[in-house]
Design an enzyme around this catalytic site. Structure first.
Site, short mmCIF file in Angstrom:
data_model
loop_
_atom_site.label_atom_id
_atom_site.label_comp_id
_atom_site.label_asym_id
_atom_site.label_seq_id
_atom_site.Cartn_x
_atom_site.Cartn_y
_atom_site.Cartn_z
N GLU B 50 0.81 -1.22 0.00
CA GLU B 50 0.00 0.00 0.00
C GLU B 50 0.84 1.27 0.00
O GLU B 50 0.43 2.30 -0.52
CB GLU B 50 -0.96 0.01 1.19
CG GLU B 50 -2.11 -0.99 1.07
CD GLU B 50 -1.75 -2.37 1.60
OE1 GLU B 50 -0.57 -2.61 1.94
OE2 GLU B 50 -2.66 -3.23 1.67
N PHE B 112 -11.70 -7.07 13.93
CA PHE B 112 -10.65 -7.60 13.07
C PHE B 112 -10.31 -6.58 11.98
O PHE B 112 -11.20 -6.06 11.31
CB PHE B 112 -11.09 -8.92 12.44
CG PHE B 112 -10.06 -9.48 11.50
CD1 PHE B 112 -8.80 -9.87 11.97
CD2 PHE B 112 -10.32 -9.60 10.14
CE1 PHE B 112 -7.84 -10.36 11.10
CE2 PHE B 112 -9.37 -10.09 9.27
CZ PHE B 112 -8.12 -10.47 9.75
N GLN B 113 -9.05 -6.28 11.85
CA GLN B 113 -8.55 -5.31 10.87
C GLN B 113 -9.17 -3.94 11.01
O GLN B 113 -9.44 -3.25 10.03
CB GLN B 113 -8.70 -5.85 9.44
CG GLN B 113 -7.81 -7.08 9.23
CD GLN B 113 -7.58 -7.42 7.78
OE1 GLN B 113 -8.43 -7.22 6.94
NE2 GLN B 113 -6.41 -7.97 7.51
N LYS B 162 -17.38 -0.64 5.52
CA LYS B 162 -17.85 -1.62 4.53
C LYS B 162 -19.36 -1.54 4.33
O LYS B 162 -19.86 -1.66 3.21
CB LYS B 162 -17.44 -3.02 4.95
CG LYS B 162 -17.74 -4.03 3.86
CD LYS B 162 -17.05 -5.35 4.05
CE LYS B 162 -17.35 -6.25 2.85
NZ LYS B 162 -16.84 -7.60 3.05
N MET B 478 24.46 8.73 2.26
CA MET B 478 24.34 10.04 2.89
C MET B 478 24.63 9.96 4.39
O MET B 478 25.27 10.84 4.96
CB MET B 478 22.95 10.61 2.64
CG MET B 478 22.79 12.03 3.14
SD MET B 478 24.03 13.13 2.44
CE MET B 478 23.17 13.77 1.02
C1 LIG Z 1 12.52 5.62 5.29
C2 LIG Z 1 13.82 6.24 5.65
N1 LIG Z 1 14.62 5.65 6.57
C3 LIG Z 1 15.81 6.21 6.88
C4 LIG Z 1 16.22 7.38 6.31
C5 LIG Z 1 17.54 8.01 6.70
N2 LIG Z 1 18.45 8.09 5.54
C6 LIG Z 1 18.59 9.23 4.84
S1 LIG Z 1 19.63 9.05 3.53
C7 LIG Z 1 19.92 7.44 3.91
C8 LIG Z 1 20.84 6.61 3.07
C9 LIG Z 1 20.27 6.28 1.75
O1 LIG Z 1 21.08 5.31 1.16
P1 LIG Z 1 20.99 4.95 -0.36
O2 LIG Z 1 19.59 4.77 -0.78
O3 LIG Z 1 21.90 3.82 -0.67
O4 LIG Z 1 21.45 6.29 -1.08
P2 LIG Z 1 22.87 7.02 -1.13
O5 LIG Z 1 22.86 8.07 -0.06
O6 LIG Z 1 23.95 6.00 -0.93
O7 LIG Z 1 22.88 7.63 -2.49
C10 LIG Z 1 19.21 7.07 5.05
C11 LIG Z 1 19.29 5.74 5.67
C12 LIG Z 1 15.34 7.96 5.38
N3 LIG Z 1 15.62 9.12 4.79
N4 LIG Z 1 14.16 7.38 5.05
#
Ligand SMILES: Cc1ncc(C[n+]2csc(CCOP(=O)(O)OP(=O)(O)O)c2C)c(N)n1
Lengths: 174, 564
Positions: B50, B112-113, B162, B478
């Protein structure tokens, strides 16, 4: 700075939680909140007492206005107003103390609304200062329990807080 | 005419011109699902999760400007939408999310749900509804679409029990919406706009700072006119990219944490900022105390709460960006006499900006390993800026913002406000459904892509030839970059010791997989991948420790950029 804000809202389920959620979600503080239906049964009025610096109050007013179910927001600081709060107090009232309590109730034009052998339950209404003074005086006698409504407020004189003509026509689909 | 709630639902969608919904079934959707099965005029894209449905409807909305729609079941179906809704809310994207609910009698019984999805999503929707009576259904749907797209757009959730979808009542679609408590201000205050124009014309170091409001109000052409007429330098936020052509000579690039040196220096030194449809978010402003200390600020926004929230504004103008800019242009025409002096007065400023641009342009150094920035530059060159680009979150997102030149509005789909990893792929799917013949590319990281990778099945099932370019650095890049800079290079949790073979994974889904190993292969393989008509993963192992620069450390002033 302390502000009393009047919020006219649609009288629908869920509106109170939208307003309360806004305050908690954004870290605004609510000192008291009072809600009831208005003359127009489709509209409820909330009186909220809050505090904060000008920036915070400005955000509170704007954010309240942004809620879809909020019809009108008024900060009473921008006008002359009167406000009153109602307090119920249960105090120790044994023997000698009964006299003293009675006298104070009279001076503050309160009422005794319930009596037991050891306690009186008092009702008092007034503005902030009066209630503060009254409660200070009661303290040495012994307050057992206290409930307050929080203030409600209304503009002084002929001024009336009502929804604008434009607002009652509603938005149209553009 | 008498109709069931489900029939009313479908009729309302048709009346709203909905041609696509993204959906996932469950017990509570069955009444509606069954009616939809006889409504082939509404395309029904069944996703695999979803969250994917919500991001897809969001991507559809960003790419088209129309309201995106999705429909899911009660309980877990509904709770799975929350991240998608919060993503759309932070970026002001118009979507309507329909959740189904247990029958009215059971609400509140821990049935439920059952989930109180209206309660759960109250703080991340513009507004939401629980339909308690089938008689209210048509009105509520009409209101939902109106609210989603009007004023400051945003997500609206409608929860339909529903039994309501089975009850019968007279159906008439309301012609008008009547919400007495909701009146967005579209027309800016003329006096304020006049003051703003006077302020700009008396300034010596003006700059336009624009955001997503330009995109949502369709004000791009007007913005270009304004900028050109007054020779204004332009910077924008991540959400504003594409609102002003990325290859225009007056464009300075994005501002903020990973903005350009020129943009951040120009903002810091300007004496007049014209902010339009941007909200002074902390990623854009850096330390607010040091933000543009010498500037008078004009702020145009349709949402009064955005004005003077984080930065004190001198001339607030509540209104629709497009309307207000048009009015500005009129007033500027009345000021012909002062324009000459004004243009004379800003000459030094424009020269200074050119110097900043030349001094520290966006750049990167080549090495033994393939550089992610190079791959993005090539994607731009090969697509001539004509593709719809979505991003995931992290370095991939920032490099895309820096190195792909967005030429037109609605060509970038990215989670700016919430920063939701896993957004880009389903959003690209949504855009591809809307534009089957356009090239839609998700620029991804190896971490993010795994957050909604299951949607590859959706892309294959519905023949949606989305391209996913995985800038594979083997890290949650990042976060690793912050550990490199501020946590003594201790790469805790961020090193992805295991990752699937993305090429084989694509093949397992009956999609196409490529891998680019060397710089020489980049053009050849990208071309091949972009030309094929199938969903495609392109795995690009890149320099694992490449960083995004410039960078303003969190909480620092914009002028204090780390440049390399
Ligand atoms: C749902 C979610 N969980 C955690 C984060 C924290 N976060 C920000 S950037 C990042 C790393 C992203 O890694 P990747 O997709 O490999 O991209 P890169 O930075 O290596 O290009 C994380 C874990 C986030 N932004 N969103």
């Amino acid at each position: 700075m302390r502000h009393i804000i009047s919020v006219l809202v649609e009288n629908e389920f869920g509106v109170l939680s939208r307003v309360a959620g806004l305050f908690s979600g954004r870290g605004f503080n609510i000192e008291s909140l009072c809600v009831a239906e208005t003359l127009d049964p489709t509209i409820s009025s909330m009186t909220i007492v809050t505090s904060g610096n000008d920036t915070i109050i400005e955000q509170i007013l704007k954010q309240l206005n942004k809620l879809i179910n909020v019809i009108k927001v008024t900060d009473f600081r921008e006008m002359d107003y009167v406000s009153r709060e109602m307090v119920l107090v249960k105090v120790n009232a044994e023997e000698k103390k009964r006299e003293e309590v009675l006298r104070m109730v009279e001076i503050f034009r309160g009422k005794i609304i319930d009596v037991s052998p050891k306690t009186y339950t008092l009702l008092i209404t007034g503005d902030e200062d009066k209630i503060k003074a009254f409660l200070e005086l009661l303290k040495p006698i012994g307050i057992k329990e206290l409930v307050r409504t929080g203030p409600v407020a209304i503009a002084r004189g002929e001024k009336v807080i009502k929804i604008k003509e434009k607002q009652s026509k509603g938005g149209e689909d553009g | 005419m008498k109709k069931t709630g489900s029939q009313i639902f479908v009729e309302c969608l048709k009346m709203e011109g909905v041609d696509t919904i993204f959906c996932y079934p469950g017990g509570a959707t069955l009444n509606i699902t069954d009616v939809l099965s006889q409504s082939p005029e509404i395309k029904q894209i069944v996703v695999r999760h979803e969250q994917g449905a919500v991001h897809a409807s969001d991507g559809y909305a960003r790419a088209t400007g129309k309201v995106g729609v999705c429909l899911v079941t009660s309980g877990p179906g509904a709770t799975n939408t929350v991240t998608g809704i919060a993503t759309a809310y932070m970026d002001s994207i118009p979507i309507v999310v329909f959740t189904c609910q247990v029958t009215t009698m059971l609400i509140g019984n821990d049935a439920f749900q059952e989930a109180d999805i209206v309660g759960i999503t109250r703080p991340c929707t513009k507004h939401n509804y629980l339909v308690k009576d089938v008689k209210d259904l048509a009105r509520i749907i009409k209101e939902a679409f109106y609210l989603a797209r009007s004023g400051r757009p945003g997500p609206i959730l409608v929860d339909i029990p529903k039994d309501v979808s089975a009850q019968v009542c007279d159906f008439k679609y309301p012609e008008k919406v009547f919400i007495r408590s909701y009146q967005p201000t579209y027309v800016g205050h003329a006096g304020q706009i006049k003051r703003a124009v006077k302020l700009i014309l008396s300034s010596k170091r003006p700059i336009l700072y624009t955001g997503g409001g330009i995109i949502s109000s369709g004000a791009s052409q007007e913005l270009i006119k304004l900028a050109e007429k007054l020779s204004l330098p332009v910077t924008n936020t991540l959400m504003g990219l594409g609102g002003f052509p990325g290859n225009h000579k007056q464009f300075l690039g994005m501002l903020g944490m990973h903005g350009t040196y020129a943009a951040n220096m120009a903002i810091t030194n300007s004496d007049a900022i014209i902010a339009i449809g941007a909200r002074f978010d902390d990623r854009a402003t850096g330390n607010t105390d040091a933000f543009a200390p010498h500037a008078q600020i004009i702020h145009v926004d349709i949402d009064p709460t955005s004005i003077s929230k984080s930065i004190k504004v001198h001339i607030p103008i509540v209104g629709d960006s497009k309307n207000v800019i048009k009015k500005m242009l009129e007033f500027i025409d009345d000021e012909k006499d002062s324009i000459k002096d004004y243009k004379e007065g800003i000459k030094d400023w424009l020269e200074q900006i050119e110097k900043w641009k030349k001094q520290y342009p966006l750049t990167y150094s080549k090495g033994d390993r393939l550089k992610p920035q190079y791959v993005i530059e090539r994607i731009y060159a090969l697509t001539k800026g004509d593709a719809i680009i979505s991003t995931e979150v992290g370095q991939n997102q920032m490099w895309t913002a820096q190195f792909y030149k967005f030429l037109k509005p609605r060509t970038i789909l990215t989670s700016g406000g919430l920063g939701t990893m896993g957004y880009g792929f389903p959003a690209a799917i949504g855009a591809q459904v809307a534009f089957p013949d356009r090239l839609v590319i998700d620029i991804a990281g190896d971490g993010s892509i795994q957050m909604n990778i299951q949607e590859l099945a959706t892309a294959v099932q519905f023949n949606l030839p989305v391209k996913v370019v995985i800038l594979n650095n083997g890290f949650l890049g990042m976060v690793r970059q912050w550990q490199e800079l501020f946590y003594g290079k201790r790469y805790t949790w961020t090193h992805m010791n295991f990752a699937p073979d993305f090429v084989k994974l694509a093949q397992a889904y009956n999609a196409v997989g490529y891998r680019i190993e060397k710089e020489e292969e980049v053009d050849k393989i990208l071309k091949e991948a972009f030309a094929n008509k199938r969903p495609t993963f392109i795995d690009v192992p890149v320099d694992p420790e490449e960083g995004v620069y410039p960078m303003v450390p969190a909480g620092a002033a914009l002028r204090d950029m780390l440049l390399v």
